[in-house]
Write an enzyme that holds these catalytic residues in place. Structure first.
Site, mmCIF file in Angstrom:
data_model
loop_
_atom_site.group_PDB
_atom_site.id
_atom_site.type_symbol
_atom_site.label_atom_id
_atom_site.label_comp_id
_atom_site.label_asym_id
_atom_site.label_seq_id
_atom_site.Cartn_x
_atom_site.Cartn_y
_atom_site.Cartn_z
ATOM 1 N N ASP A 1 -13.078 4.885 10.383
ATOM 2 C CA ASP A 1 -13.452 4.759 8.975
ATOM 3 C C ASP A 1 -13.957 3.337 8.771
ATOM 4 O OD1 ASP A 1 -13.845 5.560 6.380
ATOM 5 O OD2 ASP A 1 -11.754 5.343 5.766
ATOM 6 N N LYS B 1 0.854 -1.196 0.000
ATOM 7 C CA LYS B 1 0.000 0.000 0.000
ATOM 8 C C LYS B 1 0.888 1.243 0.000
ATOM 9 C CE LYS B 1 -3.722 2.267 2.609
ATOM 10 N NZ LYS B 1 -4.790 2.087 3.618
#
Ligand code: ADP
Ligand code: MG
Length: 394
Positions: A227, A122
């Site tokens: 989130d 990532k």
């Protein structure tokens, strides 16, 4: 989707990386690094630096800016290459594969280890969205925009890595945190799909209970995901849950903790209600008596959870992620703390940033035998150039 053409990596020489690293170092103090400073830091003989810069420019690893003086800055791609090179040199992986995800502030690729194991890389792109929004409101970073996407993306990656590691060690279902360099986190590949892609579940109520249980369990460990939604929860064929995406997590001692906690819970309930037709207790006094005989999933209440804020602090700082890093990053990640005026002067800010950047000196530099210059000389070169640039600015 961004194309990450790693083929070029193979053709880049030791000198290419040496100069690329010099640009990165110059960016400690310069948004645009004077070519002459790059040359002084890289220390290649016979004007070699300038030839190399041309090559880096051709591969879009640096950006040329001659509006004020002849200078260069790293591009995302240049920063990607530095991180990838460092991780390859460390033996973390040997090849980069296809892109499997594009987040708001990240690009996600498959990578393969020497033995063929597929993992996930990532690359954080903080600054692509939220930093710009923040930047427009805050002007103390006016001259530091390029610099700060490096710093913030690196901080986001370090935070994600530290949280993933600590959460995994505490038995949370998260990917294995493999390694981290600059703005890049390497983790295990989750076999499964983001919940948002799942149309049917065998046991939706069980899955919902597991997921809500995770929010509660996190809070019991002093943490809120912030989130927690159908994009950041992965489900496999056995309906096992894995949670991902941690750069925005906050402590339960955060002043908006209750709001974030309730929002995470609400997100999940809403999604399950819509997609799988499950009912749940309405928030506050919206409880509907006519549905009292339907079995409902209980809404956890933030205030009733025994919280041990800071429980993970030790583990987090073991990965190099400090309390101060957390404070810094919260200022920039959306959904973090509300805007507040900084009390730091520009100088203090610069000092803090210096500290962080110094902490990133790592295997790229070591592997290309970069640090044969004495550190002090580099600092002096950087400092003297900085002064002359500031004068030019006026
Ligand atoms: P962002 O912060 O940009 O939202 P995420 O960490 O949520 O990034 O990842 C974006 C997408 O990439 C996810 O929704 C998921 O589809 C995929 N992904 C991320 N990490 C993994 C992983 N470890 N294994 C498999 N897929 C992943
Ligand atoms: Mg995500």
């Amino acid at each position: 989707a961004m194309k990450l053409d790693v083929d070029a990596l193979r053709y880049l020489s030791k000198d290419d990386f040496r100069v690329l690293t010099a640009v990165e170092m110059g960016m400690r103090n310069h948004e645009i690094v004077p070519a002459e400073l790059v040359d002084r830091i890289a220390g290649l003989k016979h004007g070699g630096t300038y030839k190399v810069l041309k090559n880096l420019l051709k591969h879009k690893l640096v950006h040329h800016d001659s509006s004020k003086y002849d200078g260069f800055r790293l591009t995302y791609l240049g920063y990607d290459f530095l991180a990838i090179k460092a991780l390859v040199n460390r033996g973390v992986f040997a090849a980069v594969g296809r892109q499997i995800g594009v987040g708001k502030e990240s690009d996600i690729f498959e990578v393969a280890a020497e033995d063929g194991t597929i993992m996930v890389m990532k690359l954080h792109r903080l600054g692509r969205v939220s930093f710009r929004a923040v930047k427009s409101k805050r002007d103390y970073l006016k001259h530091r925009s390029s610099y700060n996407w490096l710093y913030l993306s690196r901080l986001a990656a370090l935070k994600e890595y530290a949280f993933m590691k600590a959460l995994g060690e505490h038995g949370f279902p998260v990917p294995d945190a493999v390694d981290c360099n600059r703005h890049c986190v390497v983790m295990s590949l989750v076999q499964g799909y983001p919940l948002v892609q799942v149309k049917r579940l065998q046991n939706p109520d069980e899955v919902l209970e597991t997921i809500v249980g995770l929010v509660v369990h996190l809070a019991e460990h002093g943490l809120i995901h912030c989130d927690f939604n159908e994009f950041n929860i992965m489900i496999d064929d056995n309906e096992q849950v894995t949670m991902i995406d941690f750069p925005q997590m906050v402590s339960v001692s955060h002043r908006n903790a209750k709001m974030y906690f309730d929002r995470d819970v609400e997100c999940i309930f809403k999604f399950f209600s819509k997609r799988f037709n499950l009912s749940y207790q309405e928030a506050e006094d919206g409880y509907d008596e006519t549905e009292a005989d339907v079995e409902e999933i209980e809404r956890p209440s933030f205030s009733s959870i025994a919280k041990t804020a800071g429980f993970l602090d030790k583990e987090l700082s073991a990965s190099g992620f400090t309390r101060k890093d957390q404070d810094d990053i919260e200022k920039f990640i959306e959904g973090g703390t509300e805007q507040k005026d900084t009390t730091s002067s520009d100088d203090e800010l610069e000092d803090q940033e210096q500290t962080h950047i110094e902490a990133t000196d790592d295997s790229v530099a070591e592997n290309i035998d970069f640090l044969d210059l004495e550190d002090q000389k580099q600092e002096d070169a950087a400092a003297s150039c900085n002064v002359s640039i500031q004068n030019e600015d006026k």
